[in-house]
Design a protein around this motif. Sequence first.
Motif, mmCIF file in Angstrom:
data_model
loop_
_atom_site.group_PDB
_atom_site.id
_atom_site.type_symbol
_atom_site.label_atom_id
_atom_site.label_comp_id
_atom_site.label_asym_id
_atom_site.label_seq_id
_atom_site.Cartn_x
_atom_site.Cartn_y
_atom_site.Cartn_z
ATOM 1 N N GLY A 250 15.596 29.716 37.452
ATOM 2 C CA GLY A 250 16.034 30.447 36.272
ATOM 3 C C GLY A 250 15.819 29.663 34.989
ATOM 4 N N ILE A 251 15.615 30.392 33.910
ATOM 5 C CA ILE A 251 15.229 29.780 32.642
ATOM 6 C C ILE A 251 16.202 28.701 32.198
ATOM 7 C CG2 ILE A 251 15.004 30.264 30.158
ATOM 8 C CD1 ILE A 251 13.758 32.943 30.990
ATOM 9 N N GLU A 252 17.495 28.955 32.362
ATOM 10 C CA GLU A 252 18.464 27.989 31.872
ATOM 11 C C GLU A 252 18.783 26.897 32.886
ATOM 12 O OE1 GLU A 252 20.445 31.165 34.112
ATOM 13 O OE2 GLU A 252 19.042 31.148 32.444
ATOM 14 N N LEU A 253 18.195 26.950 34.074
ATOM 15 C CA LEU A 253 18.597 26.022 35.124
ATOM 16 C C LEU A 253 17.816 24.718 35.100
ATOM 17 C CD1 LEU A 253 20.649 25.924 37.376
ATOM 18 C CD2 LEU A 253 18.952 26.866 38.921
ATOM 19 N N GLY A 254 16.496 24.784 34.971
ATOM 20 C CA GLY A 254 15.706 23.560 34.865
ATOM 21 C C GLY A 254 15.403 22.879 36.178
ATOM 22 N N ALA A 255 15.097 23.654 37.241
ATOM 23 C CA ALA A 255 14.647 23.053 38.490
ATOM 24 C C ALA A 255 13.163 22.739 38.396
ATOM 25 C CB ALA A 255 14.921 23.998 39.661
ATOM 26 N N ASP A 256 12.703 21.775 39.180
ATOM 27 C CA ASP A 256 11.300 21.370 39.130
ATOM 28 C C ASP A 256 10.466 21.988 40.245
ATOM 29 O OD1 ASP A 256 11.069 19.163 36.946
ATOM 30 O OD2 ASP A 256 12.936 18.760 37.995
ATOM 31 N N ASP A 257 11.047 22.228 41.405
ATOM 32 C CA ASP A 257 10.317 22.855 42.495
ATOM 33 C C ASP A 257 11.335 23.265 43.552
ATOM 34 O OD1 ASP A 257 8.219 23.837 43.970
ATOM 35 O OD2 ASP A 257 7.193 21.930 44.227
ATOM 36 N N TYR A 258 10.859 23.977 44.570
ATOM 37 C CA TYR A 258 11.743 24.402 45.649
ATOM 38 C C TYR A 258 10.950 24.460 46.938
ATOM 39 C CZ TYR A 258 9.455 28.914 45.894
ATOM 40 O OH TYR A 258 8.517 29.897 46.073
ATOM 41 N N ILE A 259 11.661 24.445 48.043
ATOM 42 C CA ILE A 259 11.054 24.630 49.356
ATOM 43 C C ILE A 259 12.029 25.458 50.177
ATOM 44 C CG2 ILE A 259 12.025 22.524 50.386
ATOM 45 C CD1 ILE A 259 9.253 22.146 51.759
ATOM 46 N N THR A 260 11.488 26.340 51.023
ATOM 47 C CA THR A 260 12.313 27.280 51.776
ATOM 48 C C THR A 260 12.422 26.858 53.239
ATOM 49 O OG1 THR A 260 11.545 29.066 50.332
ATOM 50 C CG2 THR A 260 12.592 29.718 52.383
ATOM 51 N N LYS A 261 13.617 26.910 53.785
ATOM 52 C CA LYS A 261 13.849 26.626 55.201
ATOM 53 C C LYS A 261 13.295 27.761 56.055
ATOM 54 C CE LYS A 261 18.228 24.160 54.435
ATOM 55 N NZ LYS A 261 19.684 24.177 54.717
ATOM 56 N N PRO A 262 12.771 27.474 57.237
ATOM 57 C CA PRO A 262 12.490 26.141 57.782
ATOM 58 C C PRO A 262 11.256 25.544 57.120
ATOM 59 C CG PRO A 262 11.677 27.821 59.278
ATOM 60 C CD PRO A 262 12.394 28.547 58.167
ATOM 61 N N PHE A 263 11.251 24.229 56.944
ATOM 62 C CA PHE A 263 10.148 23.581 56.249
ATOM 63 C C PHE A 263 9.663 22.382 57.048
ATOM 64 C CE2 PHE A 263 14.152 21.872 54.634
ATOM 65 C CZ PHE A 263 13.987 20.523 54.875
ATOM 66 N N SER A 264 8.452 21.966 56.752
ATOM 67 C CA SER A 264 7.915 20.747 57.334
ATOM 68 C C SER A 264 8.398 19.558 56.514
ATOM 69 C CB SER A 264 6.383 20.798 57.316
ATOM 70 O OG SER A 264 5.837 19.497 57.410
ATOM 71 N N PRO A 265 8.979 18.544 57.141
ATOM 72 C CA PRO A 265 9.399 17.356 56.382
ATOM 73 C C PRO A 265 8.249 16.738 55.603
ATOM 74 C CG PRO A 265 10.357 17.303 58.567
ATOM 75 C CD PRO A 265 9.373 18.442 58.559
ATOM 76 N N ARG A 266 7.039 16.786 56.162
ATOM 77 C CA ARG A 266 5.890 16.240 55.444
ATOM 78 C C ARG A 266 5.606 17.019 54.171
ATOM 79 N NH1 ARG A 266 1.199 14.686 59.895
ATOM 80 N NH2 ARG A 266 2.344 13.007 60.936
ATOM 81 N N GLU A 267 5.769 18.347 54.261
ATOM 82 C CA GLU A 267 5.551 19.148 53.052
ATOM 83 C C GLU A 267 6.595 18.820 51.994
ATOM 84 O OE1 GLU A 267 5.202 23.757 51.434
ATOM 85 O OE2 GLU A 267 5.722 23.382 53.537
ATOM 86 N N LEU A 268 7.838 18.636 52.420
ATOM 87 C CA LEU A 268 8.883 18.302 51.452
ATOM 88 C C LEU A 268 8.572 16.974 50.767
ATOM 89 C CD1 LEU A 268 12.634 18.792 51.586
ATOM 90 C CD2 LEU A 268 11.786 16.470 51.185
ATOM 91 N N VAL A 269 8.141 15.973 51.532
ATOM 92 C CA VAL A 269 7.800 14.679 50.941
ATOM 93 C C VAL A 269 6.639 14.834 49.966
ATOM 94 C CG1 VAL A 269 6.896 12.379 51.433
ATOM 95 C CG2 VAL A 269 8.701 13.333 52.880
ATOM 96 N N ALA A 270 5.656 15.670 50.321
ATOM 97 C CA ALA A 270 4.517 15.897 49.433
ATOM 98 C C ALA A 270 4.953 16.603 48.149
ATOM 99 C CB ALA A 270 3.447 16.719 50.144
ATOM 100 N N ARG A 271 5.827 17.586 48.290
ATOM 101 C CA ARG A 271 6.335 18.304 47.110
ATOM 102 C C ARG A 271 7.092 17.342 46.196
ATOM 103 N NH1 ARG A 271 7.577 23.935 47.595
ATOM 104 N NH2 ARG A 271 6.058 24.898 48.977
#
Length: 247
Positions: free
Chosen positions: A103-124
């Motif tokens: 959301g515009i006022e929140l200021g997050a940089d990225d997200y990942i959705t469960k279930p996820f690969s731990p390697r993908e999370l580290v890459a993100r």
Amino acid sequence: MCPEPDPRPAPGRGLVLVVEDEPAIADVLRLNLRAAGYGVEVVGDGAAALDATRDLRPTALVLDIGLPTVDGIEVCRRLRARGDWTPVLFVTARDDEVHRILGIELGADDYITKPFSPRELVARLGGVLRRTRGDANTAEVLRSGGLTVDVTTHEVHADGRQIALTATEFDLFAHLMRRPGVVFTREQLLSDVWGYAATAGGRTVDVHVAQVRAKLGEASPIRTVRSVGYAAERAPRHDAGGAESGS
């Protein structure tokens, strides 16, 4: 009482605060982030996350949404409200929460959705931190009308006022400003700025563009090209090493 930081942080990588109330997931994240060279601290609820972020000053947060006491979205909101722009990678169990996360006022940089690969999370996470740190060896200033984008310091000014952008917002905006008039598809922007491709990528780009536009207001040079993507309207001038280019 705030926990002690991980006793084995790796030089140059920094400390990652993992905020996750499921022990099995927290353990997997701890192991994979340590293997990638990060120091890791884990807390299990939102209130502890706010205290740990203040006391430990981590390099980044991996922040689950579904937390007890204070949920992840509220944690991020409170951090931004107190002027803390530590990069945040959200973990969500529901894809339909993406718009709230970014959301515009929140200021997050990225997200990942469960279930996820731990390697993908580290890459993100690595991508978020690269955008945050930028390239200190390249002095570059982009200008367009009343806008100034300093690539070295990650600062944006519009008509004399400083605009606070997250690392991802800044990288997206600078990418468009470097090539004025060039129309980028959502897939190109996802690859060039985020460094990966994903099914939900187009929506991610749209929400971040909306964030940048909202913060810049009438000074925003970003235009939408229907059914294609986005472009920066006005041509900036490039400064190298603090001197304006004559071209």
